[in-house]
Design an enzyme around this catalytic site. Structure first.
Site, PDB file in Angstrom:
ATOM      1  N   HIS A 160      -5.299   0.450   7.526  1.00 15.42           N
ATOM      2  CA  HIS A 160      -5.301   1.431   8.628  1.00 15.42           C
ATOM      3  C   HIS A 160      -6.035   0.858   9.848  1.00 15.42           C
ATOM      4  O   HIS A 160      -6.649   1.605  10.607  1.00 15.42           O
ATOM      5  CB  HIS A 160      -5.955   2.764   8.225  1.00 15.42           C
ATOM      6  CG  HIS A 160      -5.513   3.314   6.905  1.00 15.42           C
ATOM      7  ND1 HIS A 160      -4.211   3.251   6.475  1.00 15.42           N
ATOM      8  CD2 HIS A 160      -6.221   3.920   5.904  1.00 15.42           C
ATOM      9  CE1 HIS A 160      -4.128   3.814   5.264  1.00 15.42           C
ATOM     10  NE2 HIS A 160      -5.335   4.205   4.899  1.00 15.42           N
ATOM     11  N   HIS A 165       0.874  -1.190   0.000  1.00 11.72           N
ATOM     12  CA  HIS A 165       0.000   0.000   0.000  1.00 11.72           C
ATOM     13  C   HIS A 165       0.902   1.229   0.000  1.00 11.72           C
ATOM     14  O   HIS A 165       1.264   1.761   1.053  1.00 11.72           O
ATOM     15  CB  HIS A 165      -0.924  -0.014   1.222  1.00 11.72           C
ATOM     16  CG  HIS A 165      -1.943   1.083   1.218  1.00 11.72           C
ATOM     17  ND1 HIS A 165      -3.283   0.863   0.940  1.00 11.72           N
ATOM     18  CD2 HIS A 165      -1.829   2.410   1.438  1.00 11.72           C
ATOM     19  CE1 HIS A 165      -3.937   2.011   1.014  1.00 11.72           C
ATOM     20  NE2 HIS A 165      -3.076   2.970   1.316  1.00 11.72           N
ATOM     21  N   GLY A 210      -2.299  12.647  -1.168  1.00  6.46           N
ATOM     22  CA  GLY A 210      -2.645  13.779  -0.321  1.00  6.46           C
ATOM     23  C   GLY A 210      -3.219  14.963  -1.067  1.00  6.46           C
ATOM     24  O   GLY A 210      -3.882  14.825  -2.081  1.00  6.46           O
ATOM     25  N   ASP A 267       1.958   2.762   3.762  1.00  4.47           N
ATOM     26  CA  ASP A 267       1.218   3.956   3.319  1.00  4.47           C
ATOM     27  C   ASP A 267       2.236   4.989   2.828  1.00  4.47           C
ATOM     28  O   ASP A 267       2.016   6.197   2.943  1.00  4.47           O
ATOM     29  CB  ASP A 267       0.345   4.520   4.448  1.00  4.47           C
ATOM     30  CG  ASP A 267      -0.858   5.308   3.941  1.00  4.47           C
ATOM     31  OD1 ASP A 267      -1.079   5.339   2.707  1.00  4.47           O
ATOM     32  OD2 ASP A 267      -1.566   5.914   4.764  1.00  4.47           O
TER      33      ASP A 267
HETATM   34 ZN    ZN Z   1      -5.680   5.388   3.202  1.00  3.63          ZN
END
Ligand code: ZN
Length: 391
Positions: A225, A62, A69, A286
């Site tokens: 997450h 991931h 963003g 991430d």
């Molecule tokens: Zn995410």
């Protein structure tokens, strides 16, 4: 050229004792207690693995490879992934994903970057889609993307339980999941949907509703997450106990922990203590994703950025801080994601597997060497395989 690692303690990830590992043509050619380089044809580079543990290269499934963003305005769009940051962290395989912004960032750009990373020596795959439903795709159809575009292995990251999601209905999610599933079945890929779980109270409830009728198996979903808060972690444990996969995010910024985020290493230990099998657990960085903080009114309150380095830090923390055994800690970074995502030749050390190997000092979990596709990518802290425009 042939590359021979001598006398390493092999974790495949299961412990195999002291072995020599011979690689060539990007594959592991032999794994045996004693391979004599003098008996091999042609040039052989020999690496001393004495006192070191040899393990499969990490899979980071991931990563916002073209950046992510933008939640704080255009200037908060994060930069692209540099391949050297992966090799410095022991990562030899990534799965790229778009994220929040599927408008100014496109699937075409994501796929091009996936190919670029491959040219730079990293094994790279990607998901189709972004936070939103219906997903942003290349062919106009998620199923077609999975079937006909080789690096695309599933859909994601699709946001639920988050104020940045498209607030998809359960029906929309069911349509998305079945398309991904069928695309996966018809192409022999995972066809998994990678779900971003946000901070909203609903947490994993939309996924529980999808599997309730018994039509879509839990293994079709990979929520990530899952360590973002105590509430999400509790819901994730229930999901995993019932047979689902869960993924923990290793990147964090100061301030998150105060909002009852668990470190990924702590989440791993607690999930294992709760009886969740290792095959259902994975960790991802991430990387390059923005880590925005919002205040209680949902207003933007600051920004960090995800790093590949956090994956290695979490692995070390799981062993040195949380007390996990070396071979146990390895699996959420190697064999488990490889199996979840059907990444053939990845996540294990065996004859015929891809020659993605890391050498680690087991005493302090310092990363000594990274071999990616049979090539020396990092050795003694010196990253040798870099992107074209990296200094
Ligand atoms: Zn995410």
């Amino acid at each position: 050229m042939l590359l021979l690692v001598k006398n390493a303690t092999v974790y495949a990830p299961e412990p195999r004792g002291v072995q020599d590992i011979l690689t060539g043509g990007g594959k592991i050619l032999a794994l045996a207690p004693r391979i004599d380089p003098a008996q091999l044809p042609g040039e052989v580079e020999v690496l001393d693995g004495d006192g070191l543990a040899a393990a499969p290269g990490f899979i980071d499934a991931h990563v916002h490879i073209i950046g992510g963003g933008g939640e704080g305005g255009y200037a908060t769009r994060t930069p692209e992934l540099a391949v050297s940051s992966c090799f410095a962290a022991g990562v030899t395989t990534v799965v790229g994903t778009l994220g929040t912004d599927g408008v100014a960032r496109s699937m075409e750009a994501l796929l091009a970057k996936t190919y670029a990373l491959r040219e730079e020596g990293l094994s790279a795959f990607c998901y189709t889609g972004s936070y939103r439903v219906p997903p942003r795709t290349i062919t106009g159809d998620a199923m077609k993307d999975i079937m006909f575009i080789e690096p695309i292995i599933g859909v994601g990251e699709t946001a639920i339980s988050d104020h940045r999601s498209s607030a998809p209905t359960v029906q929309e999610l069911a349509r998305l999941a079945t398309e991904a599933r069928l695309g996966g079945m018809l192409s022999g890929k995972a066809g998994i949907v990678n779900f971003h779980i946000g901070d909203a109270k609903a947490a994993l409830t939309p996924l529980e509703e999808l599997v309730r009728p018994g039509e879509i198996p839990r293994s079709q979903f990979l929520p990530t997450h899952c360590n973002r808060s105590a509430a999400v972690f509790a819901a994730a444990l229930a999901w995993a106990r019932a047979g689902g996969y869960i993924d923990f995010t290793t990147s964090t910024v100061p301030g998150f922990r105060e909002h009852d985020e668990l470190s990924a290493a702590c989440a791993l230990r607690r999930a294992l203590e709760a009886g969740i099998p290792l095959e259902r657990l994975s960790c991802t960085s991430d990387g390059q994703g923005s880590l925005p903080r919002f205040d209680e009114n949902g207003a933007f309150a600051g920004l960090g950025i995800g790093t590949s380095a956090s994956l290695l830090q979490t692995f070390r923390e799981a062993i040195l801080g949380e007390g996990l055994a070396f071979d146990v800690a390895l699996r959420p970074f190697t064999s488990s994601p490889a199996a979840m995502l059907k990444l053939r030749g990845k996540g294990g050390l065996a004859v015929g597997a891809d020659a993605d190997i890391i050498l680690i000092d087991p005493r302090d979990c310092r990363l000594e060497t990274v071999i990616a596709g049979g090539r020396l990518a990092m050795h003694g802290g010196d990253v040798r395989m870099k992107g074209r425009f990296e200094a």
